[in-house]
Design a protein around this motif. Sequence first.
Motif, PDB file in Angstrom:
ATOM      1  N   GLU A 103      -7.744  -8.345   0.012  1.00  0.00           N
ATOM      2  CA  GLU A 103      -7.714  -9.954   0.797  1.00  0.00           C
ATOM      3  C   GLU A 103      -5.872  -9.574   0.292  1.00  0.00           C
ATOM      4  O   GLU A 103      -5.281 -10.281   1.298  1.00  0.00           O
ATOM      5  CB  GLU A 103      -7.784 -10.454  -0.334  1.00  0.00           C
ATOM      6  N   ASN A 104      -5.304  -9.098  -1.233  1.00  0.00           N
ATOM      7  CA  ASN A 104      -3.891  -9.071  -1.393  1.00  0.00           C
ATOM      8  C   ASN A 104      -3.004  -8.016  -0.798  1.00  0.00           C
ATOM      9  O   ASN A 104      -1.475  -7.751  -0.741  1.00  0.00           O
ATOM     10  CB  ASN A 104      -3.385  -8.771  -2.689  1.00  0.00           C
ATOM     11  N   ALA A 105      -3.070  -6.503   0.588  1.00  0.00           N
ATOM     12  CA  ALA A 105      -2.636  -5.937   1.366  1.00  0.00           C
ATOM     13  C   ALA A 105      -1.906  -6.146   1.424  1.00  0.00           C
ATOM     14  O   ALA A 105      -1.903  -7.938   2.395  1.00  0.00           O
ATOM     15  CB  ALA A 105      -3.579  -4.639   1.695  1.00  0.00           C
ATOM     16  N   ASP A 106      -0.818  -5.639   2.104  1.00  0.00           N
ATOM     17  CA  ASP A 106       0.171  -5.650   2.947  1.00  0.00           C
ATOM     18  C   ASP A 106      -0.251  -6.852   4.437  1.00  0.00           C
ATOM     19  O   ASP A 106      -0.955  -5.073   5.147  1.00  0.00           O
ATOM     20  CB  ASP A 106       1.643  -5.170   3.110  1.00  0.00           C
ATOM     21  N   LYS A 107       0.228  -7.806   4.911  1.00  0.00           N
ATOM     22  CA  LYS A 107      -0.132  -7.770   5.773  1.00  0.00           C
ATOM     23  C   LYS A 107      -0.018  -6.973   7.257  1.00  0.00           C
ATOM     24  O   LYS A 107       0.604  -7.209   8.694  1.00  0.00           O
ATOM     25  CB  LYS A 107      -0.121  -9.842   6.141  1.00  0.00           C
ATOM     26  N   LYS A 108       1.217  -6.780   6.821  1.00  0.00           N
ATOM     27  CA  LYS A 108       2.653  -6.163   8.147  1.00  0.00           C
ATOM     28  C   LYS A 108       1.850  -4.917   8.416  1.00  0.00           C
ATOM     29  O   LYS A 108       1.552  -4.720  10.033  1.00  0.00           O
ATOM     30  CB  LYS A 108       4.023  -6.330   7.681  1.00  0.00           C
ATOM     31  N   PRO A 109       1.229  -4.103   7.986  1.00  0.00           N
ATOM     32  CA  PRO A 109       0.703  -3.101   8.689  1.00  0.00           C
ATOM     33  C   PRO A 109      -0.546  -3.288   9.275  1.00  0.00           C
ATOM     34  O   PRO A 109      -0.830  -3.223  10.765  1.00  0.00           O
ATOM     35  CB  PRO A 109       0.043  -2.201   7.358  1.00  0.00           C
ATOM     36  N   GLN A 110      -1.117  -4.398   9.403  1.00  0.00           N
ATOM     37  CA  GLN A 110      -2.768  -5.113   9.288  1.00  0.00           C
ATOM     38  C   GLN A 110      -1.937  -5.942  11.030  1.00  0.00           C
ATOM     39  O   GLN A 110      -2.754  -5.770  11.821  1.00  0.00           O
ATOM     40  CB  GLN A 110      -3.545  -5.887   8.342  1.00  0.00           C
ATOM     41  N   GLU A 111      -1.309  -6.415  10.981  1.00  0.00           N
ATOM     42  CA  GLU A 111      -0.854  -7.373  11.822  1.00  0.00           C
ATOM     43  C   GLU A 111      -0.120  -6.100  13.243  1.00  0.00           C
ATOM     44  O   GLU A 111      -0.434  -6.519  14.498  1.00  0.00           O
ATOM     45  CB  GLU A 111       0.543  -8.032  11.677  1.00  0.00           C
ATOM     46  N   ALA A 112       0.083  -4.801  13.014  1.00  0.00           N
ATOM     47  CA  ALA A 112       0.591  -4.439  13.903  1.00  0.00           C
ATOM     48  C   ALA A 112      -0.128  -3.237  15.187  1.00  0.00           C
ATOM     49  O   ALA A 112      -0.497  -3.192  15.570  1.00  0.00           O
ATOM     50  CB  ALA A 112       1.230  -3.265  13.091  1.00  0.00           C
ATOM     51  N   LEU A 113      -0.787  -2.910  13.448  1.00  0.00           N
ATOM     52  CA  LEU A 113      -2.745  -2.516  14.587  1.00  0.00           C
ATOM     53  C   LEU A 113      -3.346  -3.893  15.510  1.00  0.00           C
ATOM     54  O   LEU A 113      -3.594  -3.498  15.965  1.00  0.00           O
ATOM     55  CB  LEU A 113      -3.098  -1.931  13.319  1.00  0.00           C
ATOM     56  N   GLU A 114      -3.135  -4.245  15.230  1.00  0.00           N
ATOM     57  CA  GLU A 114      -3.306  -5.753  15.795  1.00  0.00           C
ATOM     58  C   GLU A 114      -2.856  -6.055  16.890  1.00  0.00           C
ATOM     59  O   GLU A 114      -4.040  -6.006  18.194  1.00  0.00           O
ATOM     60  CB  GLU A 114      -4.022  -6.787  14.636  1.00  0.00           C
ATOM     61  N   ALA A 115      -1.511  -5.451  17.068  1.00  0.00           N
ATOM     62  CA  ALA A 115      -1.273  -6.100  18.259  1.00  0.00           C
ATOM     63  C   ALA A 115      -1.401  -5.118  19.439  1.00  0.00           C
ATOM     64  O   ALA A 115      -0.874  -5.656  20.077  1.00  0.00           O
ATOM     65  CB  ALA A 115       0.842  -6.206  17.703  1.00  0.00           C
TER      66      ALA A 115
END
Length: 343
Positions: A242-254
């Motif tokens: 839950e506390n992991a950085d959101k930016k890499p996740q948002e880039a993969l989702e994009a």
Amino acid sequence: MTSSTRPIPVPPQGTPLHWQLSAPYSYKHVLVLIAVMVVLLVTGQRTEMDRMVAMSVQAMAKTVGLADDSQVARGLSRVGQAMWPPAIAEVEEVGRIQNLDRQKLPPFSRIEFQEHVEQKMNLETLQMEATTETVEVLVKPFGYVWTVFVKMIETLEIALWGTILSVLLSIPLAFFAARNYSPNSYTYTTARGFISFLRSMPELIVALFLVLAYGFGPIAGVLALGLHAAGFLGKFYAEDIENADKKPQEALEAIGAGKLKTLWYGVIPQVLPQYIAYTAYILDRNLRMATVIGLVGAGGIGQELKGRFDMFQYGHVMTILIAIFIFVFVLDQLQARIRTKLI
């Protein structure tokens, strides 16, 4: 439409500036402090903290020669004398050993005669009298050290497999217990509740029930350690997700990655060092707890420890405690080296 600005008043030149700082504490803080002190006083009296402090001070005074007697110092001195020296050899009566080949004794072993003084009742006078008996025994100079070593290896194996089981249970639980990856609120609440349930059940209590189900031995120990530790690892793993950085996740989702790929490539590389540290801590904790649950028959060195303690063989107990310390220390050093290479 024009906007009007309100001029900021400026004090005349030469007028001293007065800074007003708010008080760091208010009456609410004082009331909370008083309430905490009252709770500590009440609970301290109920748990005999005052008696503990008085007896500890008396023991320290006895140690430096300022007091004549101390129950604590006397008890610790008696136990310390009974536990030293640690037991190294193993002695067995020859008459109790089946199929003993006197020509092929175990390595470094020898047969000797020892005298034992026992108190027996004289049937004529009905008085207890000391009698000396000579017994033929087989002496293994390092026999008990080897026995403890074998039991500690079994304890380490129980701790290792308990840790493996806890990791296998924690990985799916962490996925469903992470709010940002759980499919819905129902699975999130269920996973969180199950993790709390596992964490709330002490290993010793779980081991008692599992011994009844599986019998005496390491199976109950592995399951007790694995289930309880899964409650901790599941919580730690889920919170790091839950506390992991959101930016890499948002880039993969994009770019169209699904939840599993996002978790694998965007979250796991971030949380892996913490996961290794958590798992190493659980392994260290399981090694110590495997000793405790052995007291109820769940295998390992705990069973040996309880047996020797019940027979008042404190020298053997000292040997076991030294072995536990050595194994925990060596395991900690190995974990430090592994973390240095992996992290």
